[in-house]
Design an enzyme around this catalytic site. Structure first.
Site, PDB file in Angstrom:
ATOM      1  N   ARG A  60     -48.548  11.344  -4.079  1.00  0.00           N
ATOM      2  CA  ARG A  60     -48.387  11.094  -2.637  1.00  0.00           C
ATOM      3  C   ARG A  60     -49.773  11.047  -2.006  1.00  0.00           C
ATOM      4  O   ARG A  60     -50.285  12.070  -1.550  1.00  0.00           O
ATOM      5  CB  ARG A  60     -47.529  12.195  -2.009  1.00  0.00           C
ATOM      6  CG  ARG A  60     -47.258  12.015  -0.516  1.00  0.00           C
ATOM      7  CD  ARG A  60     -46.320  13.120  -0.039  1.00  0.00           C
ATOM      8  NE  ARG A  60     -46.030  13.022   1.364  1.00  0.00           N
ATOM      9  CZ  ARG A  60     -46.803  13.513   2.330  1.00  0.00           C
ATOM     10  NH1 ARG A  60     -47.934  14.121   2.035  1.00  0.00           N
ATOM     11  NH2 ARG A  60     -46.448  13.387   3.598  1.00  0.00           N
ATOM     12  N   SER A  65     -35.592  11.061   1.086  1.00  0.00           N
ATOM     13  CA  SER A  65     -35.654  12.220   1.992  1.00  0.00           C
ATOM     14  C   SER A  65     -34.507  12.176   2.979  1.00  0.00           C
ATOM     15  O   SER A  65     -34.223  11.115   3.545  1.00  0.00           O
ATOM     16  CB  SER A  65     -36.959  12.208   2.799  1.00  0.00           C
ATOM     17  OG  SER A  65     -38.064  12.263   1.945  1.00  0.00           O
ATOM     18  N   LYS A 100     -47.608  18.139   6.434  1.00  0.00           N
ATOM     19  CA  LYS A 100     -47.237  16.793   6.878  1.00  0.00           C
ATOM     20  C   LYS A 100     -47.370  16.731   8.391  1.00  0.00           C
ATOM     21  O   LYS A 100     -46.661  17.435   9.116  1.00  0.00           O
ATOM     22  CB  LYS A 100     -45.782  16.540   6.437  1.00  0.00           C
ATOM     23  CG  LYS A 100     -45.269  15.143   6.700  1.00  0.00           C
ATOM     24  CD  LYS A 100     -43.870  15.007   6.062  1.00  0.00           C
ATOM     25  CE  LYS A 100     -42.981  14.007   6.732  1.00  0.00           C
ATOM     26  NZ  LYS A 100     -43.234  12.631   6.368  1.00  0.00           N
TER      27      LYS A 100
HETATM   28  N1  TZP Z   1     -41.764  16.132   3.608  1.00  0.00           N
HETATM   29  C1  TZP Z   1     -41.157  17.042   4.351  1.00  0.00           C
HETATM   30  S1  TZP Z   1     -42.093  18.447   4.494  1.00  0.00           S
HETATM   31  C2  TZP Z   1     -43.323  17.810   3.534  1.00  0.00           C
HETATM   32  C3  TZP Z   1     -42.980  16.536   3.137  1.00  0.00           C
HETATM   33  C4  TZP Z   1     -43.786  15.645   2.298  1.00  0.00           C
HETATM   34  C5  TZP Z   1     -44.575  18.545   3.236  1.00  0.00           C
HETATM   35  C6  TZP Z   1     -44.387  19.640   2.253  1.00  0.00           C
HETATM   36  O1  TZP Z   1     -45.593  20.297   2.003  1.00  0.00           O
HETATM   37  P1  TZP Z   1     -45.688  21.873   1.818  1.00  0.00           P
HETATM   38  O2  TZP Z   1     -47.177  22.146   1.725  1.00  0.00           O
HETATM   39  O3  TZP Z   1     -45.016  22.199   0.514  1.00  0.00           O
HETATM   40  O4  TZP Z   1     -45.055  22.515   3.007  1.00  0.00           O
END
Ligand code: TZP
Ligand code: MG
Length: 222
Positions: free
Chosen positions: A46, A117, A146
């Site tokens: 990603r 998602s 994010k």
């Molecule tokens: N989609 C929803 S939350 C997220 C993504 C890509 C980020 C998750 O990152 P982390 O550091 O595990 O909270």
């Protein structure tokens, strides 16, 4: 890749590590090697957000990380970029609600893994209908990773999907750590996906193994 079975998909989701160069404190290839040593079961490339690599350097990193995954027999999923996934011969693609329609992506990628998602019951239902192999449900908890993350929804949607009889493989995402992973599994998820809990850890291998302890603390309801 031969068609993914539901049983195999559930196993792969147990500890799903997602990363790109901007998420890592050290080289992403080192982080990935360590995460694999710690027991991750699936990987997603990603490369996103401020300062992320573009064009040739992005693709070079993807090739490098896919090589590491191949050597360790960890399936390699590409976030968003369906064409990149096809070009590289990746094992699958993960898309969000703002990306290309899941049904279109399914047509393009054939039997590759398709992850979608979902933030609501309706999004989950449509993703299943479009042929998703698994759902990424979240953000479960607050995340700093994010920028445009939606409001945390807690483990409630995972629980609701199971209560309503949806048996699609599910992975929770967003703010998951070794301290709260068990809660996500207890709600009915097959596994957890994390970025920072591994990518920002001083010892990614140790972080991954601690997450696995959290995941295994609860017998999944599936
Ligand atoms: N989609 C929803 S939350 C997220 C993504 C890509 C980020 C998750 O990152 P982390 O550091 O595990 O909270
Ligand atoms: Mg996306």
């Amino acid at each position: 890749m031969t068609k993914m079975t539901v049983t195999k998909m559930r196993e792969l989701l147990k500890l799903y590590f997602i990363t790109g160069s901007v998420n890592c404190k050290k080289n992403p290839d080192e982080v990935l090697e360590e995460a694999i040593r710690g027991g991750i079961t699936l990987f997603q490339f990603r490369e996103k957000g401020t300062g992320s690599l573009t064009r040739a350097s992005r693709e070079e990193l993807a090739v490098k990380l896919m090589g590491i995954c191949r050597r360790h027999r960890i399936p390699f999923i590409v976030n968003d970029d369906v064409d990149l996934a096809i070009r590289l011969g990746a094992d699958g693609v993960h898309i969000g609600q703002d990306d290309e329609r899941a049904s279109e992506v399914r047509k393009k990628i054939g039997d590759k893994i398709l992850g979608v998602s979902a933030h609501t019951l309706e999004e989950a239902r449509l993703a299943i209908e479009a042929g998703a192999n698994y759902l990424g449900v979240g953000p479960i908890f607050l995340t700093a990773t994010k920028d445009d993350a939606k409001k945390p929804i807690g483990p409630g949607l995972v629980r609701e999907l199971r209560e309503k009889g949806y048996d699609i493989p599910i992975v929770g995402i967003g703010g998951i750590t070794s301290a709260n992973a068990a809660e996500v599994i207890a709600a009915g998820a097959d596994g957890v996906s994390v970025i920072s809990a591994i990518s920002q850890a001083h010892e990614p291998a140790l972080a991954a193994s601690e997450l696995l302890v959290g995941v295994s603390r609860v017998e999944s309801k599936n």
